[in-house]
Scaffold this active site. Structure first.
Site, PDB file in Angstrom:
ATOM      1  CB  SER A 145      24.514  23.343  59.238  1.00 55.26           C
ATOM      2  OG  SER A 145      23.217  23.812  58.969  1.00 55.26           O
ATOM      3  CE  LYS A 146      23.388  15.112  55.354  1.00 56.02           C
ATOM      4  NZ  LYS A 146      23.584  13.747  55.802  1.00 56.02           N
ATOM      5  NE  ARG A 147      20.295  18.800  62.441  1.00 54.99           N
ATOM      6  CZ  ARG A 147      20.890  18.528  63.599  1.00 54.99           C
ATOM      7  NH1 ARG A 147      20.823  19.379  64.578  1.00 54.99           N
ATOM      8  NH2 ARG A 147      21.573  17.413  63.760  1.00 54.99           N
ATOM      9  CD  GLU A 148      20.618  26.423  59.735  1.00 52.35           C
ATOM     10  OE1 GLU A 148      20.464  27.445  59.064  1.00 52.35           O
ATOM     11  OE2 GLU A 148      21.187  26.410  60.835  1.00 52.35           O
ATOM     12  N   GLY A 149      20.240  22.597  55.053  1.00 52.69           N
ATOM     13  CA  GLY A 149      20.125  22.462  53.609  1.00 52.69           C
ATOM     14  C   GLY A 149      20.947  23.466  52.829  1.00 52.69           C
TER      15      GLY A 149
END
Length: 483
Positions: A254-258
């Site tokens: 996920s993008k959010r978790e880098g």
RNA sequence: GUCCCCAUCGACUAGCGGUUAGGUCACCACUCUUUCAAGGUGGCGGCACGGGUUCGAAUCCCGUUGGGGACGCCA
């Protein structure tokens, strides 16, 4: 002389380069290059709502950075342009009309809202939503009239009732789907732009793509695309669907978790070569035991037969290992250039030779971004506890540490030239005379010089880098701590 | 829920009817060593399950289970 192998990378400009996307691009590139074919870049921006400013630049920049140069694309042109789908609107319209004429599609006048509510209702009942579109049975002449009058409409694919559609995939083999499980998907949206379902077929055909390479999320819809190719009398390309990349525990990156985009890793100090090498091996194997490959090597040895079918979990640990492998193989000058910004983050003192620090840290670096935390003590001696001098393995305690530090101070004081050889000779002379282990004698010094339990390099290396004056100062500081 | 796909150590994978099931990461031990790494040596650990087929199945077939994907006027 280019062969007639043509592959394409067709990202949509959503703002960043997903690592799975990059791998798809890599494979498409390698398949083309390994067979002397062409690699085309096409921008799939038919969803106006998802457009993100600057995304296309991210795509160009990333491809260029990692070395996946394309032969045709929006920025460099080519014989099959335009290579941006939003600029091909008329082309899709034209082929949609032809498809309708061929019986492969029809106009649909149902409203978005109506469909939405029906879908929701089906969902709440836990049923699969399958729309029986009344427009499918509309008289074509009648439909054409309504279109002409300006009534909003979409174009839907007419999936044949009954029967089954089979397609061949180079990695998954033959896949058959019952037509009745397929939906009359929308080909042309009411804004006149095509959906992926239509645009990819039209473009791949018009751009003479020989091998369609994409993630396996398209596997189950591939039969629909074949139906379009068939209805239009087009030759079906070779399909290569790729197993997806996943995170541990069956989660998506996920993008959010880098942990999803190329930039995330690149900015963390992973080398582009290592990232490419690692993702090349996620779902593909070269049939021998080698693991380190440059892009150049991959170009010559890549083969579709090495692709696997099952999804692969992205393992940051192995990426770390591989990055370290690449870091260690760098020549000292390249490493210095790569490490310099990170060294400067931690070391402000002008008298410290960053090249020497780089040399010390290179063999121990996994990711560039962990450099500052390893060398910051050189800039400024951290406050540390005297208990650091007690080391069971080195056989040091408070008493002998104090004793050895005093000897170090005296020995180093006498030195005229301050270089590593000289420091080492001076101290090892003492070690020999005393008949003790080097570890025992040098650990107190290393602790005094660093205030750290572990350091890159040993006591003598640190002393050299710190310089005579600072070294003496830090030893005195240690003696004080122990007195 | 329906459809499609997949299934070898914790992870990435080799294997394509007869192998002591191999390699890499991680982990553990030892070794080298002025700390830590790196290096060297060794170890731990796997064919999801149940039926077939066969003289013989990790390998072929069926089922179960598990995982992934699709079912948008997203791609």
């Amino acid at each position: 002389m280019p062969s007639n192998i043509r592959t394409r990378f067709a990202p949509s400009p959503t703002g960043y380069m997903h690592i799975g996307n990059l791998r798809t691009a890599l494979y498409a590139y390698l398949i083309a290059r390994s067979q002397n074919g062409s690699f085309i870049l096409r921008i799939e921006d038919t969803d106006q709502e998802r457009l993100v400013e600057g995304s296309v630049e991210v795509i160009y920049r990333t491809l260029q950075l990692v070395g996946l140069e394309h032969d045709e694309g929006p920025d460099i042109g080519g014989p099959f342009g335009p290579y941006i789908q939003s600029q091909r609107k008329d082309i899709y319209r034209e082929w949609a009309e032809k498809l309708i004429a061929a019986g492969g599609a029809y106009h649909c006048f149902c409203s978005k809202e109506k469909l939405e509510s029906m879908r929701k209702e089906a969902e709440s009942k836990g049923e699969a939503f399958k729309y029986q579109d009344p427009c499918r049975e509309l008289d074509p002449a009648e439909a054409a009239k309504r279109v002409k009058s300006g009534e909003p409409c979409v174009v839907r694919q007419r999936i044949p009732r009954g029967g089954a559609t089979t397609f061949e995939d180079l990695v998954y083999g033959s896949v058959t789907v019952e037509n009745d499980t397929l939906e009359d998907g929308i080909l042309l949206k009411s804004d006149g732009l095509p959906t992926y379902n239509f645009a990819n077929v039209v473009d791949d055909h018009l751009m003479q793509i020989s091998h369609v390479i994409r993630g396996s999320e398209y596997l189950s819809s591939a039969p629909k695309y074949n139906l379009i190719y068939q209805a239009l009398g087009w030759e079906i390309p070779a399909y290569i669907h790729l197993p997806l990349i996943m995170k541990a525990a069956g989660k998506k990156l996920s993008k959010r978790e880098g942990d999803a985009s190329f930039e995330d890793f690149y900015n963390k100090g992973y080398l582009k070569e290592a990232i490419i090498n690692y993702i090349a091996l996620l779902g593909w194997n070269p049939k021998d035991d080698r693991e380190i490959f440059s892009l150049e090597e991959l170009k010559t040895i890549f083969s579709v037969s090495g692709l696997s079918k099952s999804p692969a979990i992205f393992d940051p640990e192995k990426l770390n290992w591989m990055n370290g492998e690449y870091v260690r193989r760098m020549d000292s000058e390249s490493f210095f250039r790569a490490a310099e910004p990170y060294l400067k983050q931690a070391i402000k003192r002008p008298d410290i030779d960053l090249r020497k620090v780089a040399a010390l840290v290179q063999q121990r670096t996994v990711v560039l971004s962990d450099i500052p935390g390893r060398v910051d003590f050189l800039d400024q001696l951290p406050d540390y506890d005297q208990s650091l001098f007690i080391n069971k393995k080195a056989k040091t305690d408070l008493a002998n540490s104090l004793e050895y530090l005093k000897i170090c101070l005296i020995e180093l004081e006498k030195m005229e030239t301050w270089d590593h050889e000289a420091i080492k000779n001076a101290l090892f002379k003492v070690i020999e005379e005393k008949g003790i282990k080097a570890n025992t004698f040098l650990t107190p010094l290393r602790i005094a010089l660093s205030g750290r339990e572990v350091t890159p390099g040993g006591a003598t290396e640190l002393a050299e880098i710190l310089g005579k004056e600072e070294t003496q100062q830090r030893i005195k500081n240690g003696i004080e701590k122990l007195s």
